[in-house]
Enzyme design. Structure first.
Site, PDB file in Angstrom:
ATOM      1  N   HIS A   1       3.555   6.791   5.347  1.00 13.88           N
ATOM      2  CA  HIS A   1       2.233   7.666   5.651  1.00 13.88           C
ATOM      3  C   HIS A   1       1.422   6.913   6.793  1.00 13.88           C
ATOM      4  O   HIS A   1       0.677   7.549   7.420  1.00 13.88           O
ATOM      5  CB  HIS A   1       1.366   7.933   4.447  1.00 13.88           C
ATOM      6  CG  HIS A   1       0.415   7.030   3.914  1.00 13.88           C
ATOM      7  ND1 HIS A   1       0.999   6.224   2.957  1.00 13.88           N
ATOM      8  CD2 HIS A   1      -0.646   6.476   4.398  1.00 13.88           C
ATOM      9  CE1 HIS A   1      -0.138   5.428   2.756  1.00 13.88           C
ATOM     10  NE2 HIS A   1      -0.947   5.557   3.482  1.00 13.88           N
TER      11      HIS A   1
ATOM     12  N   ASP B   1     -21.226  12.815 -26.117  1.00 19.44           N
ATOM     13  CA  ASP B   1     -19.425  12.965 -26.018  1.00 19.44           C
ATOM     14  C   ASP B   1     -19.361  11.605 -25.083  1.00 19.44           C
ATOM     15  O   ASP B   1     -18.478  11.711 -24.276  1.00 19.44           O
ATOM     16  CB  ASP B   1     -19.287  13.895 -25.353  1.00 19.44           C
ATOM     17  CG  ASP B   1     -20.129  14.379 -24.037  1.00 19.44           C
ATOM     18  OD1 ASP B   1     -21.048  13.566 -23.680  1.00 19.44           O
ATOM     19  OD2 ASP B   1     -19.961  15.467 -23.334  1.00 19.44           O
TER      20      ASP B   1
ATOM     21  N   GLU C   1       0.437   5.921  12.580  1.00 17.20           N
ATOM     22  CA  GLU C   1      -0.870   5.316  12.698  1.00 17.20           C
ATOM     23  C   GLU C   1      -0.856   4.010  13.059  1.00 17.20           C
ATOM     24  O   GLU C   1      -1.334   3.501  14.074  1.00 17.20           O
ATOM     25  CB  GLU C   1      -2.041   5.543  11.563  1.00 17.20           C
ATOM     26  CG  GLU C   1      -3.195   5.189  12.073  1.00 17.20           C
ATOM     27  CD  GLU C   1      -4.106   5.938  13.187  1.00 17.20           C
ATOM     28  OE1 GLU C   1      -3.249   7.016  13.239  1.00 17.20           O
ATOM     29  OE2 GLU C   1      -4.939   5.611  13.615  1.00 17.20           O
ATOM     30  N   ASP C   2       0.082   3.114  12.395  1.00 17.66           N
ATOM     31  CA  ASP C   2      -0.345   1.607  12.572  1.00 17.66           C
ATOM     32  C   ASP C   2       0.997   0.997  13.043  1.00 17.66           C
ATOM     33  O   ASP C   2       0.884  -0.190  13.247  1.00 17.66           O
ATOM     34  CB  ASP C   2      -0.583   1.240  11.053  1.00 17.66           C
ATOM     35  CG  ASP C   2      -1.723   1.623  10.711  1.00 17.66           C
ATOM     36  OD1 ASP C   2      -2.627   1.975  11.452  1.00 17.66           O
ATOM     37  OD2 ASP C   2      -1.874   1.741   9.327  1.00 17.66           O
TER      38      ASP C   2
ATOM     39  N   HIS D   1       0.914  -1.033   0.020  1.00 16.06           N
ATOM     40  CA  HIS D   1       0.107  -0.020   0.054  1.00 16.06           C
ATOM     41  C   HIS D   1       0.970   1.319   0.123  1.00 16.06           C
ATOM     42  O   HIS D   1       0.570   2.134  -1.017  1.00 16.06           O
ATOM     43  CB  HIS D   1      -0.918  -0.008   1.166  1.00 16.06           C
ATOM     44  CG  HIS D   1      -1.784   1.251   1.418  1.00 16.06           C
ATOM     45  ND1 HIS D   1      -2.513   1.739   0.563  1.00 16.06           N
ATOM     46  CD2 HIS D   1      -1.826   2.041   2.489  1.00 16.06           C
ATOM     47  CE1 HIS D   1      -3.136   3.064   1.014  1.00 16.06           C
ATOM     48  NE2 HIS D   1      -2.517   2.876   2.039  1.00 16.06           N
TER      49      HIS D   1
ATOM     50  N   ASP E   1      -3.255   8.244  -1.251  1.00 16.24           N
ATOM     51  CA  ASP E   1      -3.541   7.150  -0.407  1.00 16.24           C
ATOM     52  C   ASP E   1      -4.960   6.473  -0.433  1.00 16.24           C
ATOM     53  O   ASP E   1      -5.168   5.294  -0.573  1.00 16.24           O
ATOM     54  CB  ASP E   1      -3.357   7.723   1.157  1.00 16.24           C
ATOM     55  CG  ASP E   1      -3.892   6.709   2.189  1.00 16.24           C
ATOM     56  OD1 ASP E   1      -3.806   5.567   2.005  1.00 16.24           O
ATOM     57  OD2 ASP E   1      -4.660   7.346   3.090  1.00 16.24           O
TER      58      ASP E   1
HETATM   59 MN    MN Z   1      -2.962   4.732   3.770  1.00 15.18          MN
END
Ligand code: MN
Length: 729
Positions: free
Chosen positions: A78, A265, A82-83, A54, A145
């Site tokens: 990123h 279109d 958090e993780d 990811h 993300d």
């Molecule tokens: Mn992420």
């Protein structure tokens, strides 16, 4: 985790990103990749893939968008804060402050709680994103993300798929659009539509799939005919052909209620040329080759869209009877249309100043507090402090409330409803009890604690709240709920202040009352009291008006008017104009101590400059009678535009009484007037004379003080002090 388990693919992607950058930057990217790999360890995505896939895909998107190395590194890291056990401090130490700030920004944005709302609310949510991001790159990383997450929505449980798709459609796609990132926007829209309306999505993709071969063949022919024709005309160009993305067709079918055959279109051809003149040339040639559909020509070159988009659009009918859209634009316009704000990093020299300015029109529009900074500066500094003067917070139900910076829970409560504010007893922010004057921050969830038995707002809330809305509602409450109490409180407040300002007696005069009520626009004294009582008018403001009116009425009564001042300038900083001289020594006579407002005259001394006397000074009268001195008197005036302070003497006749001196001194100290000298002499008849020297601005102030002193019990008279024996000339 065991690196050998990783797909080769991942390493190839990292190598590819690295190849786009210099040696040092490539090392940073490699380091971030290794760090993220280590940090995420054995974590898995829902797809079953190792988690590292990811962040790497996010970085690939950022690299495609052409973002700088800090952003790519932050993209790789990123999800670390958090993780994983990684912290801001660790990332700052390893990768620098800039990267750490980006990662932290992305983490914060991820914490915004989301639930679907009306359009107005969505706009506030989008603004909240921008407000919290601070750096525009944070939003772009968040978009990348989300783009990769959306590409893997299929692994989520159905409920999550719908939630995330809605959020993507309502927040992320519009943000991409506002930032001018068309390709990201389209992909986000199509990926979410798949879960939001699977039937509609299947209908359109089914239709397109069926005709894909035919459409593509058609587009190929069109493409080569146009290319050929433009070559003949000597115009070099690049042509891209494509089928419109699913969501744009979906909007037309469901929004405008059109059928496939009514959509002109589905097929689109883009002609990219060298300059603007060629755009219009190409338009002419295309209209010559194919029949244009009336009313479908749009000139977004002369009138760009709000997000800065520029292009010529037209719809024509192909030879096979298939209508198609033609977009004509320059290379620059194409780059900024596809990459939007990100084009700044990708094509550093590609965009003209004007294009940049327009591409960021929306963001600029949000920069209310920075209206003067030009686009160039804004982009250069990248770090943006959008909405520096606003905070966006949530109600427990997820509604966004927009408040000014510094707002407190009371503001929030009144923004919801007066009844909530009036019954408020406390507040919780993110589930924790906070003081009612807690400063709210964007993204916080605010829960107001109310009680039915509370007695309404507190008066001191008026001083704490930030919004006019809250202030007005609180005042409203006091106004309505307790009029009698307000009148009593207002009367007491005003009387107390009048006494302190020594204006209480003056205010008893009906003339003064009428004048003050008129000045403040109140129909009656009672209304004035009530208003002071609930905080509608500040008592200090009333006092100022009373003072002004008392002075004005007094002056009218005593006929004191200001003399007309002529052009000449005052000598030095004396505040005195001497006829014909603007540079001479000026001193004030000790015998009569003149102050502004007194009629004055100057005496030319021998070697000591000009001595200023009052015209009614006995020394002046005596001197003018003497032949040898009469010719040395010279005309002088006050310059009232100058504000100085002057010492002057008073003579106060009193009955001999203990404490009288203190009473007199209090008059001066209440008026904040300096007493310079003081002496007292008792006479034989039980009277005392006080000699006082004070510093005042002029006669107006002095007379005000003299009136006050006359009212002190035991004071018989007050006079200006004139020392007849001293010559002082
Ligand atoms: Mn992420």
């Amino acid at each position: 985790m065991d690196i050998s388990e990783l797909d080769k693919d991942i390493f190839e992607k990292i190598e590819k990103i690295k190849s786009h950058h210099g040696k040092e930057e490539a090392q940073q990217i490699e380091k971030a990749f290794r760090y993220a790999l280590e940090a995420h360890g054995d974590q898995k995505r829902r797809s079953g893939e190792p988690y590292i896939v990811h962040p790497v895909e996010t970085a690939v998107i950022l690299d495609d968008l052409g973002l700088d190395v800090d952003s790519i590194v932050a993209g790789l890291l990123h999800d670390c804060i958090e993780d994983t056990p990684a912290t801001f401090q660790i990332i700052e130490k390893e990768f620098g402050e800039s990267v750490a700030n980006l990662v932290e920004g992305v983490t914060k944005l991820g914490k915004i709680v989301y639930s679907s709302k009306e359009e107005e609310q969505m706009e506030d949510l989008r603004k909240m994103f921008i407000a919290m991001a601070k750096d525009i790159r944070v939003i772009i990383i968040k978009l990348a993300d989300r783009l990769h997450n959306a590409r893997t929505f299929q692994y989520l449980p159905p409920q999550k798929q719908r939630e995330k798709s809605l959020e993507t459609m309502e927040i992320y796609a519009p943000l991409a659009h506002r930032l001018g990132m068309q390709n990201v926007k389209w992909e986000l829209e199509d990926l979410s539509l798949k879960y939001l309306d699977p039937v509609g999505y299947a209908e359109i993709t089914g239709y397109l799939d069926e005709r894909k071969v035919a459409f593509n063949k058609f587009l190929e022919t069109v493409q080569s005919s146009i290319l050929q024709r433009l070559e003949q005309a000597g115009i070099s160009c690049r042509i891209k052909a494509r089928l419109k993305h699913v969501y744009s067709l979906y909007r037309k079918m469901y929004g405008q209620n059109l059928t496939f055959s009514e959509i002109y279109d589905i097929c689109a051809v883009r002609v990219i040329v060298h300059d603007i003149a060629d755009c219009y040339n190409v338009l002419g040639l295309i209209h010559d080759m194919y029949r244009p559909v009336p009313g479908r020509f749009k000139d977004y070159i002369s009138t760009p869209k709000p997000n800065g988009y520029q292009s010529l659009h037209t719809v024509v009918i192909g030879r096979e009877g298939i209508p198609f859209e033609v977009q004509i634009r320059t290379e620059d316009m194409d780059q900024s249309a596809e990459y939007g704000i990100a084009a700044h990093w990708k094509y550093k020299d590609g965009l003209s100043g004007k294009q940049k300015e327009e591409a960021f029109a929306w963001v600029r529009q949000l920069l209310e507090s920075q209206q003067d900074s030009d686009a160039e500066d804004f982009i250069k500094n990248i770090k943006v402090d959008l909405f520096a003067d606003e905070v966006f917070v949530f109600t427990p139900k997820g509604n966004v409330i927009n408040l000014p910076q510094g707002a407190i829970p009371i503001d929030f409560a009144y923004a919801i409803h007066s009844a909530v504010g009036n019954r408020m007893t406390g507040a919780k922010v993110n589930g924790r009890i906070v003081p009612i004057d807690y400063t709210l921050k964007s993204g916080e969830i605010v829960d107001i604690i109310t009680s039915k038995t509370t007695n309404g707002p507190k008066r001191d809330w008026l001083k704490m709240v930030k919004t006019a809305e809250a202030r007005n509602k609180i005042k409203q409450w006091f106004k309505k709920e307790c009029r009698e109490e307000n009148i009593e409180r207002g009367r007491a407040d005003l009387e107390r202040e009048l006494r302190t300002a020594l204006l209480y007696d003056d205010f008893q005069s009906e003339d003064v009352q009428t004048a003050v009520l008129k000045r403040l626009n109140f129909p009656s004294l009672e209304e004035l009291y009530a208003s002071i009582g609930y905080g509608g008018v500040m008592v200090s403001r009333v006092i100022i008006k009373v003072k002004e009116e008392v002075t004005r009425l007094n002056r009218e009564k005593h006929g004191i008017t200001k003399p007309v001042v002529q052009k000449p300038k005052a000598v030095g900083d004396t505040g005195v104009i001497v006829e014909g001289l603007d540079n001479c020594l000026v001193k004030f006579a000790k015998c009569c101590t003149p102050i502004p407002g007194d009629s004055i005259v100057g005496f030319i001394t021998r070697g000591y400059g000009i001595s200023i006397h009052r015209t009614d000074c006995p020394n002046v009268l005596g001197s003018m009678k003497k032949e040898e001195e009469a010719g040395r008197w010279i005309r002088t005036e006050w310059d009232y535009s100058e504000k100085h302070k002057y010492q002057t003497g008073l003579r106060i006749y009193t009955q001999t009484r203990v404490g009288i001196l203190a009473d007199v001194i209090t008059v001066f100290s209440n008026a904040k007037v300096n007493v310079n000298e003081l002496s007292a002499r008792d006479d034989t008849e039980g009277h005392s004379i006080l000699y006082i020297t004070v510093t005042v601005s002029g006669r107006e102030q002095l007379e005000f003080l003299m009136n006050r002193i006359r009212r002190c019990p035991g004071v018989v008279d007050v006079k200006r002090n004139i020392n007849e024996t001293g010559s002082g000339k």
